[in-house]
Design an enzyme around this catalytic site. Structure first.
Site, short mmCIF file in Angstrom:
data_model
loop_
_atom_site.label_atom_id
_atom_site.label_comp_id
_atom_site.label_asym_id
_atom_site.label_seq_id
_atom_site.Cartn_x
_atom_site.Cartn_y
_atom_site.Cartn_z
N ASP A 173 -86.66 -2.28 47.40
CA ASP A 173 -88.07 -1.88 47.47
C ASP A 173 -88.43 -1.38 48.87
OD1 ASP A 173 -90.57 -1.46 46.42
OD2 ASP A 173 -91.25 -3.53 46.70
N ASN A 217 -92.07 1.25 36.09
CA ASN A 217 -92.08 2.41 36.99
C ASN A 217 -92.48 3.72 36.29
OD1 ASN A 217 -89.34 1.10 39.01
ND2 ASN A 217 -91.53 1.07 39.45
C1 IPE Z 1 -89.49 -3.13 41.78
O1 IPE Z 1 -90.19 -2.42 42.74
C2 IPE Z 1 -88.68 -2.18 40.94
C3 IPE Z 1 -87.56 -1.53 41.60
C4 IPE Z 1 -87.15 -1.76 42.82
C5 IPE Z 1 -86.85 -0.58 40.78
P1 IPE Z 1 -91.70 -1.97 42.47
O2 IPE Z 1 -92.15 -1.29 43.70
O3 IPE Z 1 -91.79 -1.22 41.22
O4 IPE Z 1 -92.42 -3.38 42.27
P2 IPE Z 1 -93.95 -3.78 42.43
O5 IPE Z 1 -94.76 -2.76 41.69
O6 IPE Z 1 -94.26 -3.79 43.88
O7 IPE Z 1 -94.02 -5.15 41.84
C1 IPE Z 2 -88.45 1.12 45.38
O1 IPE Z 2 -89.24 1.72 46.34
C2 IPE Z 2 -87.77 2.14 44.50
C3 IPE Z 2 -88.29 2.16 43.12
C4 IPE Z 2 -89.20 1.38 42.63
C5 IPE Z 2 -87.72 3.16 42.25
P1 IPE Z 2 -90.77 2.02 46.05
O2 IPE Z 2 -90.89 3.42 45.55
O3 IPE Z 2 -91.36 0.98 45.19
O4 IPE Z 2 -91.35 1.93 47.52
P2 IPE Z 2 -92.76 1.31 47.92
O5 IPE Z 2 -92.79 -0.09 47.42
O6 IPE Z 2 -93.81 2.16 47.29
O7 IPE Z 2 -92.76 1.39 49.40
MG MG Z 3 -92.31 -0.76 45.56
#
Ligand code: IPE
Ligand code: IPE
Ligand code: MG
Length: 250
Positions: free
Chosen positions: A26, A74
């Site tokens: 993340d 997502n």
């Molecule tokens: C969790 O990250 C999912 C992945 C890393 C694929 P998110 O960014 O989607 O999680 P939340 O929304 O902060 O819980």
């Molecule tokens: C995690 O990074 C990757 C996926 C969820 C695919 P994020 O895209 O959630 O990054 P932040 O949390 O918005 O910084």
């Molecule tokens: Mg995220």
């Protein structure tokens, strides 16, 4: 002076390396936004972190690495970002498959593949087939994955099997049920790493994390390197895993 990654590496007990490491990658979006870049640039740079981690796991002899790449939630993101992520996934698989095969690593997918765009699905199938003979380690990519969805799919399978007379409901135990999950045959994660600062599981491996050790870091995924990983493993090796029991002397 801060210890280098090699110093940290030398402190790791080779006989207590986690067999299965799971990672919630993340912070890609914030990494990019803080640099005035497009969020997709964060996802792109994050692929470099995946490569480093796969390499470091090989170095330590980790048997299973599970990466949360795209959750069932997502899909709520803007279409452009979802499309960009799918394109990056296909690119990563195309480039990485030969290297995985060469290192005897089998690629497996957790999640509902049918929900992915056709082109991404095709790349995934190709990569899974091309690495099917891998015996040294398993790389699980959680794609269109949600812990609840996975448990529900397994429950539906169990009900169907019971209705067809192939499964005796009275004999359905945890081990049999675990065999219906996407992780069938794999040990549960010993260590869960989440980067990006959030302290939650976001619907990841809800069944399998029952006794996993958690390690959280504010470091954004694109910045996560070998040193961070070795720190996580060293921390893990300090934990006393009791699994509900007492330890000798307690
Ligand atoms: C969790 O990250 C999912 C992945 C890393 C694929 P998110 O960014 O989607 O999680 P939340 O929304 O902060 O819980
Ligand atoms: C995690 O990074 C990757 C996926 C969820 C695919 P994020 O895209 O959630 O990054 P932040 O949390 O918005 O910084
Ligand atoms: Mg995220």
């Amino acid at each position: 002076m801060n210890p280098t990654a090699d110093d940290l590496r030398s402190r790791i007990n080779p006989s207590a390396v986690p067999r299965h490491v799971a990672v919630i990658m993340d912070g890609n979006g914030r990494w990019a936004q803080e640099r005035g870049l497009d969020r997709l640039e964060g996802h792109r740079v994050g692929i470099g972190s995946i490569r480093r981690l796969v390499e470091a796991c090989r170095e330590l002899g980790v048997e299973v690495l599970t990466l949360y790449a795209f959750s069932t939630e997502n899909w709520k993101r803007p279409r452009r970002e979802v499309r960009g992520l799918m394109r990056l996934l296909a690119e990563y698989l195309r480039e990485e498959t030969p290297r995985l095969a060469e290192h005897d690593v089998r690629l497996r997918v957790l999640g509902d593949l049918e929900g992915l765009p056709v082109s991404a699905r095709r790349e995934v199938r190709r990569a899974v087939q091309a690495t099917a003979a891998g015996r040294r380690a398993t790389l699980n990519l959680a794609l269109n994955y949600g812990g609840r969805a996975e448990i529900l799919r397994a429950a539906v399978t169990a009900v169907r099997e019971a209705a067809a007379g192939r499964l005796d409901p009275a004999s359905l135990d945890e081990q049999t049920f675990a065999g219906l999950l996407d992780t069938a045959g794999l040990p549960d994660p010993d260590l869960l790493i989440r980067t990006g600062g959030e302290i939650r599981v976001s619907n990841f491996l809800l069944w399998q994390l029952a006794y996993t050790e958690f390690w959280f870091t504010p470091v954004y995924w694109p910045d996560f390197d070998r040193e961070h990983f070795f720190r996580a493993v060293l921390d893990y090796q300090q934990r006393r895993r009791r699994f509900g029991a007492l330890e000798p002397g307690d």
